[in-house]
Design a protein around this motif. Sequence first.
Motif, PDB file in Angstrom:
ATOM      1  N   HIS A   1      -3.458  12.111  10.838  1.00 42.26           N
ATOM      2  CA  HIS A   1      -4.194  12.697   9.162  1.00 42.26           C
ATOM      3  C   HIS A   1      -5.198  11.178   8.578  1.00 42.26           C
ATOM      4  O   HIS A   1      -5.843  11.308   8.585  1.00 42.26           O
ATOM      5  N   PHE A   2      -4.330  10.079   9.274  1.00 42.75           N
ATOM      6  CA  PHE A   2      -5.574   8.540   8.980  1.00 42.75           C
ATOM      7  C   PHE A   2      -6.553   9.322   9.963  1.00 42.75           C
ATOM      8  O   PHE A   2      -7.583   8.717   9.062  1.00 42.75           O
ATOM      9  N   TYR A   3      -6.843   9.487  11.081  1.00 45.43           N
ATOM     10  CA  TYR A   3      -8.094   9.803  12.157  1.00 45.43           C
ATOM     11  C   TYR A   3      -9.113  10.307  11.145  1.00 45.43           C
ATOM     12  O   TYR A   3      -9.941  10.720  11.144  1.00 45.43           O
ATOM     13  N   GLN A   4      -8.290  11.382  10.609  1.00 41.40           N
ATOM     14  CA  GLN A   4      -9.079  13.039   9.914  1.00 41.40           C
ATOM     15  C   GLN A   4      -9.977  12.175   8.487  1.00 41.40           C
ATOM     16  O   GLN A   4     -11.600  12.199   8.593  1.00 41.40           O
ATOM     17  N   ILE A   5      -8.819  11.432   8.137  1.00 40.53           N
ATOM     18  CA  ILE A   5      -9.410  10.538   6.878  1.00 40.53           C
ATOM     19  C   ILE A   5     -10.875   9.357   7.345  1.00 40.53           C
ATOM     20  O   ILE A   5     -11.801   9.518   6.809  1.00 40.53           O
ATOM     21  N   LEU A   6     -10.457   8.469   7.870  1.00 41.87           N
ATOM     22  CA  LEU A   6     -11.434   7.883   8.983  1.00 41.87           C
ATOM     23  C   LEU A   6     -11.952   8.068   9.121  1.00 41.87           C
ATOM     24  O   LEU A   6     -13.711   7.377   9.263  1.00 41.87           O
ATOM     25  N   THR A   7     -12.533   8.857   9.809  1.00 42.49           N
ATOM     26  CA  THR A   7     -13.420   9.459  10.559  1.00 42.49           C
ATOM     27  C   THR A   7     -14.661   9.989   9.915  1.00 42.49           C
ATOM     28  O   THR A   7     -15.810  10.623   9.609  1.00 42.49           O
ATOM     29  N   ALA A   8     -14.075  11.419   8.310  1.00 46.29           N
ATOM     30  CA  ALA A   8     -14.898  11.075   7.580  1.00 46.29           C
ATOM     31  C   ALA A   8     -15.323   9.980   6.402  1.00 46.29           C
ATOM     32  O   ALA A   8     -16.534  10.520   5.405  1.00 46.29           O
ATOM     33  N   LEU A   9     -15.039   9.252   6.864  1.00 46.89           N
ATOM     34  CA  LEU A   9     -15.926   7.962   5.488  1.00 46.89           C
ATOM     35  C   LEU A   9     -17.358   7.800   6.417  1.00 46.89           C
ATOM     36  O   LEU A   9     -17.284   7.746   7.818  1.00 46.89           O
ATOM     37  N   GLU A  10     -18.079   7.238   5.420  1.00 41.14           N
ATOM     38  CA  GLU A  10     -19.418   6.438   6.050  1.00 41.14           C
ATOM     39  C   GLU A  10     -19.092   5.178   6.508  1.00 41.14           C
ATOM     40  O   GLU A  10     -19.711   4.506   7.894  1.00 41.14           O
ATOM     41  N   HIS A  11     -17.655   4.200   5.735  1.00 39.92           N
ATOM     42  CA  HIS A  11     -18.265   2.741   6.672  1.00 39.92           C
ATOM     43  C   HIS A  11     -16.542   2.840   6.790  1.00 39.92           C
ATOM     44  O   HIS A  11     -16.202   2.623   5.654  1.00 39.92           O
ATOM     45  N   VAL A  12     -16.246   2.392   7.919  1.00 38.38           N
ATOM     46  CA  VAL A  12     -15.348   1.697   7.460  1.00 38.38           C
ATOM     47  C   VAL A  12     -14.649   0.530   8.672  1.00 38.38           C
ATOM     48  O   VAL A  12     -15.197   0.041   9.177  1.00 38.38           O
ATOM     49  N   LYS A  13     -13.912  -0.470   8.507  1.00 41.14           N
ATOM     50  CA  LYS A  13     -13.531  -1.698   8.554  1.00 41.14           C
ATOM     51  C   LYS A  13     -12.835  -2.262  10.437  1.00 41.14           C
ATOM     52  O   LYS A  13     -11.938  -1.155   9.654  1.00 41.14           O
ATOM     53  N   ALA A  14     -13.213  -2.520  10.722  1.00 40.88           N
ATOM     54  CA  ALA A  14     -12.392  -2.301  12.277  1.00 40.88           C
ATOM     55  C   ALA A  14     -11.571  -2.895  12.016  1.00 40.88           C
ATOM     56  O   ALA A  14      -9.643  -1.886  12.828  1.00 40.88           O
ATOM     57  N   GLY A  15     -11.028  -3.934  11.539  1.00 47.09           N
ATOM     58  CA  GLY A  15      -9.442  -4.304  11.267  1.00 47.09           C
ATOM     59  C   GLY A  15      -8.505  -3.456  10.671  1.00 47.09           C
ATOM     60  O   GLY A  15      -7.232  -3.459  10.446  1.00 47.09           O
TER      61      GLY A  15
ATOM     62  N   LEU B   1      -6.620  -8.577   2.406  1.00 45.30           N
ATOM     63  CA  LEU B   1      -7.465  -8.047   3.492  1.00 45.30           C
ATOM     64  C   LEU B   1      -7.695  -7.165   2.802  1.00 45.30           C
ATOM     65  O   LEU B   1      -9.198  -7.151   3.065  1.00 45.30           O
ATOM     66  N   TYR B   2      -7.205  -6.194   3.313  1.00 53.85           N
ATOM     67  CA  TYR B   2      -7.441  -4.568   3.051  1.00 53.85           C
ATOM     68  C   TYR B   2      -7.311  -4.141   1.805  1.00 53.85           C
ATOM     69  O   TYR B   2      -6.662  -2.844   1.957  1.00 53.85           O
ATOM     70  N   TYR B   3      -6.914  -4.949   0.879  1.00 54.62           N
ATOM     71  CA  TYR B   3      -6.595  -4.033  -0.610  1.00 54.62           C
ATOM     72  C   TYR B   3      -6.232  -2.311  -0.831  1.00 54.62           C
ATOM     73  O   TYR B   3      -6.554  -2.342  -1.325  1.00 54.62           O
ATOM     74  N   GLN B   4      -8.474  -3.371  -0.959  1.00 51.38           N
ATOM     75  CA  GLN B   4      -9.137  -1.907  -1.364  1.00 51.38           C
ATOM     76  C   GLN B   4      -9.702  -0.864  -1.037  1.00 51.38           C
ATOM     77  O   GLN B   4      -9.337   0.397  -1.362  1.00 51.38           O
ATOM     78  N   ASP B   5      -9.419  -0.806   0.986  1.00 52.04           N
ATOM     79  CA  ASP B   5      -9.240   0.214   1.698  1.00 52.04           C
ATOM     80  C   ASP B   5      -8.365   1.097   1.517  1.00 52.04           C
ATOM     81  O   ASP B   5      -8.048   2.126   1.482  1.00 52.04           O
ATOM     82  N   TYR B   6      -7.370  -0.041   1.984  1.00 54.45           N
ATOM     83  CA  TYR B   6      -5.259   1.281   1.715  1.00 54.45           C
ATOM     84  C   TYR B   6      -5.426   1.675  -0.587  1.00 54.45           C
ATOM     85  O   TYR B   6      -4.802   2.840   0.019  1.00 54.45           O
ATOM     86  N   ALA B   7      -6.024   0.904  -1.005  1.00 50.70           N
ATOM     87  CA  ALA B   7      -5.975   1.974  -2.540  1.00 50.70           C
ATOM     88  C   ALA B   7      -6.569   3.041  -2.352  1.00 50.70           C
ATOM     89  O   ALA B   7      -5.989   4.081  -3.001  1.00 50.70           O
ATOM     90  N   SER B   8      -8.038   2.825  -2.056  1.00 52.76           N
ATOM     91  CA  SER B   8      -8.803   4.144  -1.578  1.00 52.76           C
ATOM     92  C   SER B   8      -8.400   5.011  -1.751  1.00 52.76           C
ATOM     93  O   SER B   8      -8.707   6.259  -1.709  1.00 52.76           O
ATOM     94  N   VAL B   9      -7.837   4.958   0.051  1.00 47.61           N
ATOM     95  CA  VAL B   9      -7.104   5.707   0.583  1.00 47.61           C
ATOM     96  C   VAL B   9      -6.145   6.732   0.186  1.00 47.61           C
ATOM     97  O   VAL B   9      -5.788   7.639   0.502  1.00 47.61           O
ATOM     98  N   GLY B  10      -5.268   5.688  -0.328  1.00 47.21           N
ATOM     99  CA  GLY B  10      -4.500   6.367  -0.648  1.00 47.21           C
ATOM    100  C   GLY B  10      -4.179   7.411  -1.958  1.00 47.21           C
ATOM    101  O   GLY B  10      -3.649   8.340  -2.745  1.00 47.21           O
ATOM    102  N   ARG B  11      -4.980   7.157  -2.844  1.00 41.65           N
ATOM    103  CA  ARG B  11      -5.507   7.465  -4.127  1.00 41.65           C
ATOM    104  C   ARG B  11      -5.985   9.002  -4.255  1.00 41.65           C
ATOM    105  O   ARG B  11      -6.032  10.156  -4.630  1.00 41.65           O
ATOM    106  N   ASN B  12      -6.787   8.760  -2.400  1.00 40.66           N
ATOM    107  CA  ASN B  12      -7.955  10.112  -3.204  1.00 40.66           C
ATOM    108  C   ASN B  12      -6.965  10.742  -1.673  1.00 40.66           C
ATOM    109  O   ASN B  12      -7.395  12.370  -0.905  1.00 40.66           O
ATOM    110  N   ASN B  13      -6.147  10.330  -1.566  1.00 42.25           N
ATOM    111  CA  ASN B  13      -4.707  11.594  -0.388  1.00 42.25           C
ATOM    112  C   ASN B  13      -3.769  11.092  -0.742  1.00 42.25           C
ATOM    113  O   ASN B  13      -2.953   9.883  -0.049  1.00 42.25           O
ATOM    114  N   PRO B  14      -3.296  11.707  -1.483  1.00 44.18           N
ATOM    115  CA  PRO B  14      -2.436  11.129  -2.403  1.00 44.18           C
ATOM    116  C   PRO B  14      -0.615  11.711  -1.766  1.00 44.18           C
ATOM    117  O   PRO B  14       1.279  11.147  -1.709  1.00 44.18           O
TER     118      PRO B  14
END
Length: 544
Positions: free
Chosen positions: A35-49, A174-187
């Motif tokens: 599910h994470f993979y499906q979410i991340l592949t749909a994003l335009e920019h993703v940090k490798a870390g 390091l990645y709070y904004q990334d986790y928060a964004s994914v979490g908000r959009n995928n509850p």
Amino acid sequence: MRLSMPVLFRMRVIPLILLLAVVFATLLNWPVLLHFYQILTALEHVKAGFVISIPLVLIAALNVVFMPFSVRYLLKPFFAVLLITGAIASYATLHYKVMFDQSMIQNILETDSQEATSYLNGTIILWVALTGVLPAVLLFMVKIDYCAKWYQGLIYRLLSMLVSLVFIGGVAALYYQDYASVGRNNPTLNKEIIPTNYIYSAARYLQKTYFTARIPFQTLGDDARRTAGNGKPTLMFLVIGETARSQNYQMNGYTRDTNAYTVREGDVISFADVHSCGTATAVSVPCLFSGMGRKHYDAEKAANSEGLLDVVHKTGVSLLWKENDGGCKGACKRIPTIEIKPTAGNNMCDGETCYDGVMLENLDAEITATPGDKLMAFHFIGSHGPTYYRRYPPAFRHYMPECARSDIENCTQEELVNTYDNTVRYTDYVLAQMIDKLKKYADRYNTVLIYVSDHGESLGENGLYLHGTPYKLAPEQQTHVPLQVWMSPGFSAAKHLDMACLKNAAAHNAWSHDNLFSSVLGLWDIATQVYDPQLDMFRPCRAG
């Protein structure tokens, strides 16, 4: 004589718990990682870390959760059970997109054994054996080294948990904004992590069901009285369907002739836009009869309160419930009930399940058993999956090829839809037979049939199968249900119903399970404070 397992290797308790966290995070939580993979592949920019951190954070979090259960004598049996149940949950999540919230746990615990066995197949048995049973056996073959002093073990455990929490904190920095964004959009992500999802939901269900003080039993409609009648008595068939979705109903615009039999009856009205109270029987059926409505429905209150049938019974109407779906979920607990037994040797049953045609047997005797007004409720097994092919006799294999297996995700979409449509068509046949029966009693009764399904079904759309998805996230296929009504000319005349008006309302207005309670009371001309005229779908089309 003490039996012992052979020892494969020795391991200290702290590394073993970390290893178990790795197994759960990477093997049993494979659906979450996908599910994470499906979410991340749909994003335009993703940090490798950020991507790399996801499984590591999951491992660290599970290490913290698992560590308190790492004590001697508890560790092996506890985690063996978690491995096996986790494997089952993982299969259901991966193949059917099942989400183990509190409603799903309730649905599972209230499922009878015959229904439960319908989910068994070679694929799930192999999956559970390899990902659950085998790791559990290997766990028992590990010789665990514990600290000699209990306080040393406690210190090491606390240090392990602290290291994990520090790691999670560092990743968050390091990645709070990334986790928060994914979490908000995928509850739903937090409800997909195994085993915390089903353990938490099961604990909440058990606490609420068995360890919360029961509210006092509430009566309902004690002021109920009939405001009309004393002419020809009424005979009503109230049919509760199972897992039927409106999208596959010919009368609602589906291209196939799934309503071939009721269409021939004439004057069957189909309500095109109806939505259910829940996405599982354990919620929808008691909600439908409670009169509370979906937004205000409370399962505990409904279980300790009278419902629609009790109110009708208080006005002198004779009641009977016929059950072919494993239980009425409390809706019939205070009225006479006939439960169809699959093992009774009936030619409509195979020992584990019965076709809904069994409801027609002994119907004449049941109708004539009591005088006066009658409401007979029928709970169909309908289109209950995953073994759809077992819901209709061989003669009703109309659409072919069919999906004659329970691991429906391995059937083609054509086979799956064919089989499901056969169940809808067979339900339609049984309903037509019931209408024919009511027509034969039209000289003695004003007759009416109401059919409504408890919830819908997903057939692979967006990777979802079956039902039970949390309502806020459920697709239209699981909540959009059929509702059909047939009335004899004598009944519609006695109720002063404008049938053209009703057909128009059925085609153009939006309805839900919330309407059924007051609509049935209205058809019985029952006056009571619990009747809401605004929810009576027939009232706007009644003259006078």
